[in-house]
Design a protein around this motif. Structure first.
Motif, mmCIF file in Angstrom:
data_model
loop_
_atom_site.group_PDB
_atom_site.id
_atom_site.type_symbol
_atom_site.label_atom_id
_atom_site.label_comp_id
_atom_site.label_asym_id
_atom_site.label_seq_id
_atom_site.Cartn_x
_atom_site.Cartn_y
_atom_site.Cartn_z
ATOM 1 N N ARG A 106 17.422 8.779 58.581
ATOM 2 C CA ARG A 106 17.308 7.320 58.500
ATOM 3 C C ARG A 106 16.848 6.696 59.818
ATOM 4 N NH1 ARG A 106 19.106 4.444 54.338
ATOM 5 N NH2 ARG A 106 19.731 2.727 55.690
ATOM 6 N N LYS A 107 16.815 7.464 60.895
ATOM 7 C CA LYS A 107 16.282 6.950 62.159
ATOM 8 C C LYS A 107 14.759 6.870 62.139
ATOM 9 C CE LYS A 107 20.069 8.352 65.121
ATOM 10 N NZ LYS A 107 20.469 9.137 66.293
ATOM 11 N N ASN A 108 14.143 7.532 61.173
ATOM 12 C CA ASN A 108 12.691 7.493 61.034
ATOM 13 C C ASN A 108 12.294 6.175 60.375
ATOM 14 O OD1 ASN A 108 10.076 7.854 59.631
ATOM 15 N ND2 ASN A 108 10.202 9.907 60.495
ATOM 16 N N PRO A 109 11.372 5.411 60.966
ATOM 17 C CA PRO A 109 11.011 4.108 60.403
ATOM 18 C C PRO A 109 10.368 4.185 59.017
ATOM 19 C CG PRO A 109 9.609 4.638 62.272
ATOM 20 C CD PRO A 109 10.668 5.695 62.210
ATOM 21 N N ILE A 110 9.759 5.307 58.682
ATOM 22 C CA ILE A 110 9.160 5.456 57.355
ATOM 23 C C ILE A 110 10.235 5.674 56.303
ATOM 24 C CG2 ILE A 110 7.638 6.902 55.950
ATOM 25 C CD1 ILE A 110 6.088 7.495 58.547
ATOM 26 N N LEU A 111 11.273 6.422 56.666
ATOM 27 C CA LEU A 111 12.292 6.812 55.701
ATOM 28 C C LEU A 111 13.448 5.818 55.575
ATOM 29 C CD1 LEU A 111 12.544 10.612 56.532
ATOM 30 C CD2 LEU A 111 11.143 9.489 54.805
ATOM 31 N N VAL A 112 13.638 4.966 56.554
ATOM 32 C CA VAL A 112 14.824 4.104 56.563
ATOM 33 C C VAL A 112 14.890 3.198 55.328
ATOM 34 C CG1 VAL A 112 13.815 2.238 57.960
ATOM 35 C CG2 VAL A 112 16.282 2.648 58.006
ATOM 36 N N SER A 113 13.767 2.680 54.886
ATOM 37 C CA SER A 113 13.791 1.788 53.729
ATOM 38 C C SER A 113 13.809 2.554 52.405
ATOM 39 C CB SER A 113 12.585 0.847 53.766
ATOM 40 O OG SER A 113 11.394 1.599 53.666
ATOM 41 N N ARG A 114 13.392 3.804 52.422
ATOM 42 C CA ARG A 114 13.303 4.584 51.185
ATOM 43 C C ARG A 114 14.543 5.415 50.897
ATOM 44 N NH1 ARG A 114 7.424 6.216 50.023
ATOM 45 N NH2 ARG A 114 6.264 4.748 51.270
ATOM 46 N N LEU A 115 15.238 5.817 51.952
ATOM 47 C CA LEU A 115 16.336 6.766 51.812
ATOM 48 C C LEU A 115 17.641 6.045 51.499
ATOM 49 C CD1 LEU A 115 17.306 9.646 51.941
ATOM 50 C CD2 LEU A 115 17.448 9.451 54.405
ATOM 51 N N ASN A 116 18.107 6.257 50.302
ATOM 52 C CA ASN A 116 19.352 5.660 49.839
ATOM 53 C C ASN A 116 20.454 6.716 49.952
ATOM 54 O OD1 ASN A 116 21.411 4.406 48.476
ATOM 55 N ND2 ASN A 116 20.257 4.037 46.606
ATOM 56 N N ARG A 117 21.567 6.360 50.586
ATOM 57 C CA ARG A 117 22.656 7.312 50.780
ATOM 58 C C ARG A 117 23.213 7.824 49.451
ATOM 59 N NH1 ARG A 117 25.229 9.101 54.904
ATOM 60 N NH2 ARG A 117 24.477 7.521 56.306
ATOM 61 N N ASN A 118 23.237 6.979 48.428
ATOM 62 C CA ASN A 118 23.742 7.424 47.124
ATOM 63 C C ASN A 118 22.872 8.530 46.534
ATOM 64 O OD1 ASN A 118 25.852 5.602 47.199
ATOM 65 N ND2 ASN A 118 24.714 4.025 46.109
ATOM 66 N N ASP A 119 21.552 8.404 46.686
ATOM 67 C CA ASP A 119 20.652 9.456 46.211
ATOM 68 C C ASP A 119 20.900 10.759 46.957
ATOM 69 O OD1 ASP A 119 19.454 7.767 44.379
ATOM 70 O OD2 ASP A 119 17.792 7.240 45.717
ATOM 71 N N ALA A 120 21.064 10.661 48.284
ATOM 72 C CA ALA A 120 21.305 11.852 49.090
ATOM 73 C C ALA A 120 22.627 12.516 48.698
ATOM 74 C CB ALA A 120 21.302 11.492 50.576
ATOM 75 N N ASP A 121 23.672 11.723 48.494
ATOM 76 C CA ASP A 121 24.974 12.274 48.090
ATOM 77 C C ASP A 121 24.896 12.923 46.715
ATOM 78 O OD1 ASP A 121 26.107 11.460 50.445
ATOM 79 O OD2 ASP A 121 27.069 9.680 49.599
ATOM 80 N N ARG A 122 24.184 12.280 45.815
ATOM 81 C CA ARG A 122 24.041 12.829 44.461
ATOM 82 C C ARG A 122 23.310 14.172 44.487
ATOM 83 N NH1 ARG A 122 19.779 12.573 41.485
ATOM 84 N NH2 ARG A 122 18.860 10.891 42.686
ATOM 85 N N LEU A 123 22.248 14.254 45.279
ATOM 86 C CA LEU A 123 21.512 15.505 45.387
ATOM 87 C C LEU A 123 22.368 16.616 45.998
ATOM 88 C CD1 LEU A 123 18.026 14.230 46.585
ATOM 89 C CD2 LEU A 123 18.554 15.343 44.422
ATOM 90 N N PHE A 124 23.145 16.277 47.029
ATOM 91 C CA PHE A 124 24.007 17.285 47.654
ATOM 92 C C PHE A 124 25.055 17.780 46.667
ATOM 93 C CE2 PHE A 124 27.671 18.709 50.099
ATOM 94 C CZ PHE A 124 27.068 19.618 50.953
ATOM 95 N N HIS A 125 25.661 16.854 45.949
ATOM 96 C CA HIS A 125 26.683 17.235 44.968
ATOM 97 C C HIS A 125 26.086 18.150 43.895
ATOM 98 C CE1 HIS A 125 30.316 16.918 42.588
ATOM 99 N NE2 HIS A 125 29.577 16.603 41.544
ATOM 100 N N ALA A 126 24.914 17.809 43.397
ATOM 101 C CA ALA A 126 24.264 18.634 42.376
ATOM 102 C C ALA A 126 23.935 20.022 42.928
ATOM 103 C CB ALA A 126 22.993 17.946 41.876
ATOM 104 N N GLU A 127 23.487 20.084 44.173
ATOM 105 C CA GLU A 127 23.149 21.375 44.780
ATOM 106 C C GLU A 127 24.392 22.234 44.983
ATOM 107 O OE1 GLU A 127 20.637 24.228 45.798
ATOM 108 O OE2 GLU A 127 19.952 22.227 45.263
ATOM 109 N N THR A 128 25.508 21.626 45.364
ATOM 110 C CA THR A 128 26.734 22.418 45.544
ATOM 111 C C THR A 128 27.233 22.943 44.209
ATOM 112 O OG1 THR A 128 28.125 20.434 45.474
ATOM 113 C CG2 THR A 128 27.474 21.234 47.641
ATOM 114 N N LYS A 129 27.108 22.158 43.163
ATOM 115 C CA LYS A 129 27.535 22.633 41.842
ATOM 116 C C LYS A 129 26.662 23.796 41.373
ATOM 117 C CE LYS A 129 30.925 19.992 41.540
ATOM 118 N NZ LYS A 129 32.234 20.563 41.827
#
Length: 142
Positions: free
Chosen positions: A15-38
């Motif tokens: 999120r420190k990257n200016p291109i990604l800060v507006s696109r990267l939603n923490r909920n999406d990242a958490d959901r992807l991590f949870h799915a990958e761990t399962k």
């Protein structure tokens, strides 16, 4: 193995990257991590290795997770890998400093100067400067 807290640190670095800060939603990242761990737990259900079970992922799963994240936020994977990788040197320096301080403490040494490694990103990661809206339009009287 990477646990959820470490994944959160990676997301913060991305999120420190200016291109990604507006696109990267923490909920999406958490959901992807949870799915990958399962998925990881299902793949390893036949293994009896207790250390690798739980809410964590291996290195190859982490790399796949970065690819999936790039697809979700609709950017080329290169941008995600660059945003994550440009902090590697700084993180390695911070870790070495912490290990050195721990070794000094264990040996009974005096800490002295506690200067930390620079948190400034490498030249590839410097923020992109955007022209200000006032400067690009000029001065317009109402």
């Amino acid at each position: 193995r990477m646990k959820w807290r470490h994944w959160n640190k990676v997301v913060d670095l991305l999120r420190k990257n200016p291109i990604l800060v507006s696109r990267l939603n923490r909920n999406d990242a958490d959901r992807l991590f949870h799915a990958e761990t399962k998925q990881s737990m299902r793949r390893q259900s036949n293994d009896r290795n207790a250390e690798s079970s739980g809410q964590s992922i291996a290195v190859h799963e982490f790399l796949g997770l970065l690819f999936k994240l790039a697809g979700v936020i609709k950017v080329h994977p290169y941008i995600v890998f660059l945003a994550a990788g440009c902090h590697a040197r700084d993180l390695a320096q911070q870790r070495q400093e912490a290990e050195r301080r721990d070794a000094e403490d264990a040996a009974g040494g005096v800490r002295g100067d506690r200067s930390r490694a620079s948190s400034r990103p490498s030249s590839r990661c410097r923020s992109v400067t955007r022209p200000s809206s006032a400067g690009s339009r000029g001065s317009v009287a109402p």
